[in-house]
Structures are given as structure tokens and as C-alpha cells.
Write a protein that holds these residues in place. Structure first.
Motif, PDB file in Angstrom:
ATOM      1  N   ALA A 147      12.784  10.930  37.304  1.00 42.68           N
ATOM      2  CA  ALA A 147      12.487   9.984  38.381  1.00 42.68           C
ATOM      3  C   ALA A 147      13.783   9.386  38.899  1.00 42.68           C
ATOM      4  O   ALA A 147      14.698   9.098  38.115  1.00 42.68           O
ATOM      5  CB  ALA A 147      11.544   8.883  37.896  1.00 42.68           C
ATOM      6  N   ALA A 148      13.861   9.206  40.213  1.00 40.72           N
ATOM      7  CA  ALA A 148      15.079   8.660  40.814  1.00 40.72           C
ATOM      8  C   ALA A 148      14.737   7.742  41.976  1.00 40.72           C
ATOM      9  O   ALA A 148      13.799   7.997  42.736  1.00 40.72           O
ATOM     10  CB  ALA A 148      15.985   9.796  41.298  1.00 40.72           C
ATOM     11  N   LEU A 149      15.496   6.671  42.071  1.00 38.29           N
ATOM     12  CA  LEU A 149      15.436   5.776  43.221  1.00 38.29           C
ATOM     13  C   LEU A 149      16.674   6.065  44.058  1.00 38.29           C
ATOM     14  O   LEU A 149      17.803   5.853  43.610  1.00 38.29           O
ATOM     15  CB  LEU A 149      15.424   4.319  42.773  1.00 38.29           C
ATOM     16  CG  LEU A 149      15.584   3.260  43.877  1.00 38.29           C
ATOM     17  CD1 LEU A 149      14.458   3.353  44.898  1.00 38.29           C
ATOM     18  CD2 LEU A 149      15.662   1.864  43.267  1.00 38.29           C
ATOM     19  N   ARG A 180      13.557   0.732  30.353  1.00 38.63           N
ATOM     20  CA  ARG A 180      12.439   1.464  29.743  1.00 38.63           C
ATOM     21  C   ARG A 180      11.776   2.445  30.709  1.00 38.63           C
ATOM     22  O   ARG A 180      11.105   3.388  30.290  1.00 38.63           O
ATOM     23  CB  ARG A 180      11.390   0.479  29.221  1.00 38.63           C
ATOM     24  CG  ARG A 180      10.767  -0.390  30.292  1.00 38.63           C
ATOM     25  CD  ARG A 180      10.127  -1.654  29.687  1.00 38.63           C
ATOM     26  NE  ARG A 180       9.759  -2.602  30.713  1.00 38.63           N
ATOM     27  CZ  ARG A 180       8.552  -2.684  31.251  1.00 38.63           C
ATOM     28  NH1 ARG A 180       7.603  -1.865  30.863  1.00 38.63           N
ATOM     29  NH2 ARG A 180       8.301  -3.576  32.174  1.00 38.63           N
ATOM     30  N   PHE A 181      12.017   2.262  32.029  1.00 40.86           N
ATOM     31  CA  PHE A 181      11.406   3.167  32.992  1.00 40.86           C
ATOM     32  C   PHE A 181      12.159   4.492  33.103  1.00 40.86           C
ATOM     33  O   PHE A 181      11.616   5.469  33.606  1.00 40.86           O
ATOM     34  CB  PHE A 181      11.323   2.507  34.371  1.00 40.86           C
ATOM     35  CG  PHE A 181      10.491   1.259  34.381  1.00 40.86           C
ATOM     36  CD1 PHE A 181       9.134   1.316  34.094  1.00 40.86           C
ATOM     37  CD2 PHE A 181      11.052   0.027  34.692  1.00 40.86           C
ATOM     38  CE1 PHE A 181       8.350   0.170  34.115  1.00 40.86           C
ATOM     39  CE2 PHE A 181      10.287  -1.117  34.706  1.00 40.86           C
ATOM     40  CZ  PHE A 181       8.931  -1.051  34.418  1.00 40.86           C
ATOM     41  N   GLY A 182      13.417   4.499  32.670  1.00 40.84           N
ATOM     42  CA  GLY A 182      14.189   5.733  32.714  1.00 40.84           C
ATOM     43  C   GLY A 182      14.377   6.290  34.109  1.00 40.84           C
ATOM     44  O   GLY A 182      14.280   7.499  34.328  1.00 40.84           O
ATOM     45  N   VAL A 183      14.649   5.428  35.069  1.00 39.09           N
ATOM     46  CA  VAL A 183      14.832   5.851  36.462  1.00 39.09           C
ATOM     47  C   VAL A 183      16.316   5.830  36.794  1.00 39.09           C
ATOM     48  O   VAL A 183      17.018   4.864  36.516  1.00 39.09           O
ATOM     49  CB  VAL A 183      14.068   4.922  37.430  1.00 39.09           C
ATOM     50  CG1 VAL A 183      14.379   5.285  38.884  1.00 39.09           C
ATOM     51  CG2 VAL A 183      12.569   5.019  37.174  1.00 39.09           C
ATOM     52  N   HIS A 184      16.768   6.912  37.392  1.00 37.39           N
ATOM     53  CA  HIS A 184      18.157   7.001  37.808  1.00 37.39           C
ATOM     54  C   HIS A 184      18.317   6.440  39.218  1.00 37.39           C
ATOM     55  O   HIS A 184      17.443   6.637  40.067  1.00 37.39           O
ATOM     56  CB  HIS A 184      18.585   8.471  37.823  1.00 37.39           C
ATOM     57  CG  HIS A 184      19.880   8.717  37.131  1.00 37.39           C
ATOM     58  ND1 HIS A 184      19.979   9.060  35.808  1.00 37.39           N
ATOM     59  CD2 HIS A 184      21.145   8.679  37.596  1.00 37.39           C
ATOM     60  CE1 HIS A 184      21.243   9.235  35.489  1.00 37.39           C
ATOM     61  NE2 HIS A 184      21.978   9.002  36.557  1.00 37.39           N
ATOM     62  N   ILE A 185      19.438   5.760  39.482  1.00 40.29           N
ATOM     63  CA  ILE A 185      19.753   5.285  40.823  1.00 40.29           C
ATOM     64  C   ILE A 185      20.738   6.267  41.456  1.00 40.29           C
ATOM     65  O   ILE A 185      21.784   6.560  40.881  1.00 40.29           O
ATOM     66  CB  ILE A 185      20.368   3.876  40.806  1.00 40.29           C
ATOM     67  CG1 ILE A 185      19.523   2.923  39.944  1.00 40.29           C
ATOM     68  CG2 ILE A 185      20.521   3.346  42.235  1.00 40.29           C
ATOM     69  CD1 ILE A 185      18.126   2.706  40.450  1.00 40.29           C
ATOM     70  N   VAL A 186      20.387   6.778  42.636  1.00 36.95           N
ATOM     71  CA  VAL A 186      21.270   7.674  43.379  1.00 36.95           C
ATOM     72  C   VAL A 186      21.647   6.969  44.678  1.00 36.95           C
ATOM     73  O   VAL A 186      20.785   6.668  45.506  1.00 36.95           O
ATOM     74  CB  VAL A 186      20.587   9.024  43.685  1.00 36.95           C
ATOM     75  CG1 VAL A 186      21.530   9.940  44.462  1.00 36.95           C
ATOM     76  CG2 VAL A 186      20.140   9.703  42.385  1.00 36.95           C
ATOM     77  N   ILE A 187      22.929   6.681  44.845  1.00 32.78           N
ATOM     78  CA  ILE A 187      23.427   5.948  46.007  1.00 32.78           C
ATOM     79  C   ILE A 187      24.084   6.952  46.948  1.00 32.78           C
ATOM     80  O   ILE A 187      24.987   7.691  46.542  1.00 32.78           O
ATOM     81  CB  ILE A 187      24.442   4.872  45.586  1.00 32.78           C
ATOM     82  CG1 ILE A 187      23.810   3.932  44.555  1.00 32.78           C
ATOM     83  CG2 ILE A 187      24.950   4.101  46.782  1.00 32.78           C
ATOM     84  CD1 ILE A 187      24.820   3.088  43.808  1.00 32.78           C
TER      85      ILE A 187
END
Length: 411
Positions: A147-149, A180-187
Motif C-alpha cells: 500500500a502506498a500514499l 502499524r498500517f505499513g503504508v509507504h509515502i511516495v513523494i
């Protein structure tokens, strides 16, 4: 076999990837995959139109990742990144989700989960903030998948308040409530130097340790540019081209191999070919050059015209310098290189003559429409907008008498 329409083959500014026209950029793709399997958040940067969006979307698709794109232009509009996140989750119907079900069999690694999630119990979040809601919604939708934001258009948020807020969000990702959500941030953005910015900000220097900057997503190689044109003009649209190599060489030079401009020019050329018995020749290229410039590049044309010699002079040194700039083939360049190109193009008028190239280039830095700017280190120059180099190539030629000729924008 049905031949597609040109506008479905060449798609400038298209958000969705056209898989038939996606040219693999293996080195960058491999680095992005590796980064997404790590723990650092990722910065994808490069000039406008170089294919950043297609690159990260292709990699996330291949990883079967679930992702949400938040346009940081909304952060500028709404006053904060948090407000932009709230807008995104509200539109996606995620604002009312207050929990997700999970059963951990192992820890969740950033983006690429090393845990199997099963929906066996309800975890109550309570009243989360928009950032937490967004991350929770992403994980809920992704299940055990990556998952990624994606925070796109960083350049729209490159102000002190918004960069401070971004730093706070990245730091919060290490807090267990958010981690805990394990979401990566991609800028993603056209603005360079975000890590340097944080290095200069005492309270947020530690953010740099949380970021991985992908090498710049730049223009395509000549091989990649040729492949894109081959797929579009020959394989899909099946035009008749006597010498494809010559056509590909011309288009690569005119567009500077920038993906968006390749698609723009390809669409212009294809539409003209439809009216030319599906044949592409040298005469059609000349027509495409003018019509593409007229349709897409009027602002850069006007900016360059603003810097040309105001009146006829014997040498027209500023015009000569502009033509020399059109032949620059690197991102950064020094005044010495521009002088070398100028002397090569105008050997008669520059013989035994001293050229004050630093002064001429300094004039192109100034004014209402600067064409070039100093490099970050200050020892070289670069174009303010890659379109300026392209328009210089379309706009200026040299006569046998060493006079710079300007191609009119309006016929």
C-alpha cells in the motif's frame, strides 16, 4: 486488424498508462521496486513531462499495490496537506471508516507486507485524524498487498509551512499509531532538493534519514525514444515511412527526447499523416515542426523572442548565443561550452574576437522571462524550462552568411 486512432496511441498528459506505449526504464524501475521493499519513504523527482507518473504507476501496478494519489496542489489551495488528505478520503468515501480487521502472523514491513492479514477481529480506531484515516483506509483496501500514499506535484507545496507539515507527517510514520498500517509515502514532483531543504532546517534534519531519492527521472535515451516512435508510428498506426531512422533522429532532436513532448509531436505528426495517405516523409516533418510549435509552444516562443536582439546589428551576438544554446545537449552547461558552440556555428564573425559569454548568459537569467538559471552549485547554467531548448531548435537557423534566421510563429 483494426488500426487505432492517433489520439489513442499518442496520449500527452494522460493520467492512465497506455501499456502498448510504455517504454521500459529498467534501471529506474528496479531501484523503485527495491525502495518499495525497504523502510524509507521515496522521492520521485524530475522535470515536468519526463514520465514520473507512468513510472511509479507501472511499478505499483506490477507489485499489485493499492495506492491513493493526493495532489499537493490541493494542499496549496486548502492551506494544508491534512486538508488535502481529508478531501481525498471524503471523496473516496473513507472518512466514515473507523476501523479495520486484522490478525497478525508477522510484522508489517513498509509497503510490502510481510504479514498475512485476515479479517477476524474489529480494531476500533476511535476518532482518527485525516492522516490516520487515509493510512487505515489504504491498508483496509489493500489487505495483505503493498500500500502506498502518493503525494504528487510536490512543487505546488514547496513552501515553508507545507514542507514543515510534510516533515511532521513523515516523522509520524514511525509512531506506532501510524506505522502499524505499513503504508509507504511516495513523494512525486518536478522540484529538486527536498532533502537539501530539510538538511538546512534544524528541527527537521532527521527527515532526511527517512527519505530515499530515486535518481532523476530524465528524458529518454535515444534508444528509448526510437522505441516509443517505432511502436506508435510503425507497429500500431502502421504508417509508411521510407527512412524511419531519419524520422526518429529528427523527432528525438526536436523534442529533446522528453516523453510528454514525444507524445505531443507524435500526435501532431500522426494527425498530419492521416491526411497524407498515411505516409510520413521529410516534407511532412517540416509541417509537423511548425504546427506542433504553433499549437503547444507559443509561450516559450514569446519568451525567447523577448531576449533576441531588438534591432538589426552586424553580428547579432545575442541571437548567436541563443542558437548556440539550442545545440546544448546536457542538462547543465558552462559559459565555455556555449562559447565553443557559438564559435563553431559562426566561425567568420567570431574569428579573432573576444566574446563576453558570461555577460550574455547573465542577461538571459534576468528579466520577466528568464531562459536559463544558475545551477544549485552556481558554477553552471540550466534551462528554466526544457521547452525553451526545444523551441530554440525549432525557431532558429543559420544562413550561409552566418545570419540567424527566425522562423515565424504565425504564417
Amino acid at each position: 486488424m483494426n488500426i487505432p486512432r492517433p489520439e489513442t496511441v499518442f496520449t500527452p498528459r494522460a493520467a492512465a498508462i497506455n501499456p502498448d506505449m510504455y517504454v521500459e526504464r529498467k534501471h529506474l524501475e528496479d531501484l523503485l521496486v527495491s525502495a518499495l521493499k525497504g523502510k524509507l519513504h521515496i522521492v520521485v523527482q524530475g522535470e515536468s513531462g519526463t514520465g514520473k507518473s507512468w513510472l511509479y504507476k507501472k511499478v505499483l501496478h506490477d507489485l499489485k499495490a493499492h495506492y491513493v494519489i493526493v495532489n499537493l496542489a490541493n494542499a496549496s489551495r486548502f492551506g494544508s496537506i491534512t486538508a488535502a488528505l481529508k478531501n481525498a478520503v471524503d471523496r473516496n468515501g473513507a472518512a466514515v471508516k473507523t476501523g479495520f480487521e486484522e490478525e497478525k502472523t508477522a510484522g508489517i514491513a513498509a509497503v510490502v507486507a510481510s504479514a498475512e492479514l485476515t479479517h477476524t477481529g474489529q480494531f476500533v480506531i476511535g476518532q482518527p485524524d485525516p492522516f490516520e484515516v487515509c493510512l487505515g483506509s489504504l491498508r483496509c483496501a489493500a489487505g495483505s498487498a503493498p500500500a502506498a500514499l502518493v503525494l504528487d506535484n510536490l512543487e505546488a507545496a514547496f513552501t515553508d509551512p507545507l514542507l514543515k507539515e510534510l516533515a511532521d507527517l513523515l516523522i509520524l510514520c514511525d509512531d506506532e499509531v501510524y506505522a502499524r498500517f505499513g503504508v509507504h509515502i511516495v513523494i512525486v514532483g518536478a522540484t529538486k532538493g527536498i532533502k537539501e531543504y530539510y538538511y538546512r532546517t534544524p528541527h527537521h534534519r532527521t527527515v532526511c534519514n527517512r527519505l530515499y531519492e530515486l535518481p532523476e527521472v530524465a528524458r529518454l535515451s535515444k534508444t528509448e525514444s526510437d522505441e516509443l516512435l517505432r511502436r506508435g508510428l510503425l507497429l500500431q498506426l502502421q504508417y509508411r515511412i521510407a527512412d524511419f531512422d531519419d524520422v526518429a533522429k529528427h523527432v528525438a532532436w526536436i523534442t529533446d527526447r522528453v516523453p510528454q513532448m514525444l507524445h505531443e509531436y507524435g500526435l501532431e505528426l500522426a494527425n498530419l499523416a492521416e491526411e497524407n495517405s498515411r505516409v510520413i516523409d521529410a516534407d511532412l516533418l517540416k509541417t509537423a515542426d511548425w504546427s506542433w510549435m504553433f499549437r503547444n509552444l507559443t509561450q516559450p516562443y514569446d519568451a525567447i523572442e523577448h531576449h533576441m536582439n531588438r534591432r538589426e546589428t552586424r553580428t547579432g551576438r545575442r541571437n548567436q548565443a541563443l542558437l548556440a544554446l539550442s545545440r546544448i545537449d546536457t542538462e547543465f552547461f558552462k559559459s565555455q561550452r556555449v562559447e565553443e558552440l557559438l564559435r563553431a556555428a559562426f566561425p567568420l564573425s567570431t574569428a579573432k574576437t573576444t566574446l563576453n559569454m558570461p555577460q550574455i548568459l547573465a542577461s538571459f537569467v534576468k528579466g520577466e522571462y528568464p531562459l536559463v538559471k544558475r545551477s544549485p552549485k552556481g558554477d553552471a547554467y540550466t534551462f528554466v524550462d526544457p521547452r525553451y531548448r526545444v523551441v530554440l531548435r525549432l525557431m532558429l537557423t543559420v544562413s550561409p552568411e552566418e545570419k540567424v534566421l527566425k522562423r515565424a510563429l504565425y504564417r
